[in-house]
Design an enzyme around this catalytic site. Structure first.
Site, mmCIF file in Angstrom:
data_model
loop_
_atom_site.group_PDB
_atom_site.id
_atom_site.type_symbol
_atom_site.label_atom_id
_atom_site.label_comp_id
_atom_site.label_asym_id
_atom_site.label_seq_id
_atom_site.Cartn_x
_atom_site.Cartn_y
_atom_site.Cartn_z
ATOM 1 C CE LYS A 1 5.241 -2.201 4.882
ATOM 2 N NZ LYS A 1 4.844 -1.064 4.021
ATOM 3 C CG ASP B 1 4.160 -2.557 1.246
ATOM 4 O OD1 ASP B 1 3.890 -1.454 0.729
ATOM 5 O OD2 ASP B 1 3.642 -2.953 2.308
ATOM 6 C CB THR C 1 -0.877 0.005 1.274
ATOM 7 O OG1 THR C 1 -1.697 -1.156 1.246
ATOM 8 C CG2 THR C 1 -1.780 1.240 1.326
ATOM 9 N N GLY D 1 2.764 4.251 7.551
ATOM 10 C CA GLY D 1 2.417 5.642 7.269
ATOM 11 C C GLY D 1 1.043 5.752 6.616
ATOM 12 N N GLY D 2 0.660 4.712 5.905
ATOM 13 C CA GLY D 2 -0.656 4.685 5.255
ATOM 14 C C GLY D 2 -1.689 3.908 6.053
ATOM 15 C CB ALA E 1 9.806 0.973 3.743
ATOM 16 C CG ASP E 2 6.231 4.945 6.408
ATOM 17 O OD1 ASP E 2 5.813 5.679 5.499
ATOM 18 O OD2 ASP E 2 5.524 4.096 6.982
ATOM 19 C CD GLU F 1 1.502 -1.722 4.543
ATOM 20 O OE1 GLU F 1 1.244 -0.889 3.678
ATOM 21 O OE2 GLU F 1 2.174 -1.468 5.556
HETATM 22 C C1 5RP Z 1 1.464 2.046 4.282
HETATM 23 C C2 5RP Z 1 2.919 1.871 4.265
HETATM 24 C C3 5RP Z 1 3.672 2.410 3.091
HETATM 25 O O1 5RP Z 1 4.397 1.385 2.504
HETATM 26 C C4 5RP Z 1 4.597 3.473 3.566
HETATM 27 O O2 5RP Z 1 3.839 4.441 4.262
HETATM 28 C C5 5RP Z 1 5.316 4.153 2.393
HETATM 29 O O3 5RP Z 1 4.402 4.875 1.648
HETATM 30 P P1 5RP Z 1 4.804 5.736 0.389
HETATM 31 O O4 5RP Z 1 5.201 4.777 -0.684
HETATM 32 O O5 5RP Z 1 3.554 6.501 0.060
HETATM 33 O O6 5RP Z 1 5.932 6.650 0.786
HETATM 34 O O7 5RP Z 1 3.527 1.306 5.133
HETATM 35 O O8 5RP Z 1 0.910 1.591 5.488
#
Ligand code: 5RP
Length: 275
Positions: free
Chosen positions: A150, A137, A84, A152-153, A139-140, A159
């Site tokens: 992880k 996927d 995500t 942030g979303g 990562a933050d 996940e």
């Molecule tokens: C969502 C997550 C995302 O992988 C993480 O926030 C990175 O997001 P982005 O690709 O928008 O920087 O862990 O829960």
């Protein structure tokens, strides 16, 4: 390059076993990190290059680059695990181009499910799937050992579930996500609402400042705490500890389910790190 990153990773692991003050550990970790990072960014050897020299790219362009590069890890005829976030959205878009050559996807959020279905990619119930060769996927944050923050979303629980089904986690990220020690990004933790205050107090006792993410309810009907001010020198130990606290659904440290490969979008192209 691999020798450098694995040396850096070993140094960090050894550091966490010492009794040195955490500020001293951080300085040493920073030195190890700089060595590994410069090795990653300078080496042209085994590193996978998506483009030769790409200058002046925006963060979105870097995300698109790694999103497309991750297609090389998708095994035709198999089910793909899909994460995500904004980086993964580029991967989903690229996956649309090979939808007839995959068996479908297991998705980690309703947002990703919507995007996959809009492209005509079948989304399978995770309970009907036993094996996923690859989970892609974002990562933050990611450290030189492949440990990640992880969530942030707010999709961290699903996940981790999909990552657990997968044989290999392929992390896609722009280079701003590579850090020496996890922690500058506030650590997301999915919690059962009635436990939120107690969990926040536990974080306070370990030096963190937990704030409820306003107006956010996860796909599982829970809340998210974002914990500021932590320095996660030993991600595996901290993940294990926090997992024990009543009311914690999932902590956003991915150490047990760390990345096996990271495709890092840099100004010089896509750099591959193996862990
Ligand atoms: C969502 C997550 C995302 O992988 C993480 O926030 C990175 O997001 P982005 O690709 O928008 O920087 O862990 O829960």
């Amino acid at each position: 390059m691999l020798v450098f990153t694995s040396f850096s990773c070993h140094c960090l692991t050894l550091l966490t076993r010492t009794r040195l003050p955490s500020s001293f550990q951080s300085s040493i970790a920073d030195l190890c990190f700089r060595a590994a990072r410069s090795a990653v960014l300078r080496s042209g050897g085994r590193i996978f290059e998506a483009a030769s020299i790409i200058l002046g790219m925006t963060q979105d362009e870097l995300k698109a680059l790694v999103g497309r590069a991750a297609l090389d890890f998708v095994e035709p005829g198999t089910v793909v695990g899909v994460g995500t976030g904004s980086t993964v959205n580029f991967f989903i878009e690229a996956l649309g181009g090979m939808k007839d050559r995959i068996a479908g996807a297991v998705s980690s959020s309703s947002k990703s499910t919507e995007r996959l279905q809009a492209l005509g990619i079948p989304v399978l119930d995770s309970n009907t799937v036993e094996r996923i060769p690859v989970y892609v996927d974002g990562a933050d944050e990611i450290d030189p050992c492949g440990h990640m923050i992880k969530g942030g979303g707010a999709a961290l629980t699903r996940e981790k579930i999909v990552a657990d089904l997968a044989e290999r986690f392929v992390c896609i990220a722009d280079e701003s996500k590579l850090v020496p020690v996890l922690g500058p990004f506030p650590l997301p933790v999915e919690v059962i609402p009635m436990a939120a205050a107690q969990i926040a107090r536990r974080f306070q006792a370990m030096g963190g400042n937990a704030r409820l993410r306003d107006g956010v309810i996860t796909d599982n009907g829970n809340q998210i705490l974002d914990v500021h001010g932590l320095q996660i020198a030993n991600p595996l130990a901290m993940e294990t500890e926090i997992n024990q606290w009543p009311g914690v659904v999932t902590v956003g440290i991915f150490a047990r389910h760390k990345a096996r490969v990271c495709l890092l979008g840099t100004a010089e192209g896509v750099k591959r790190m193996d862990f």
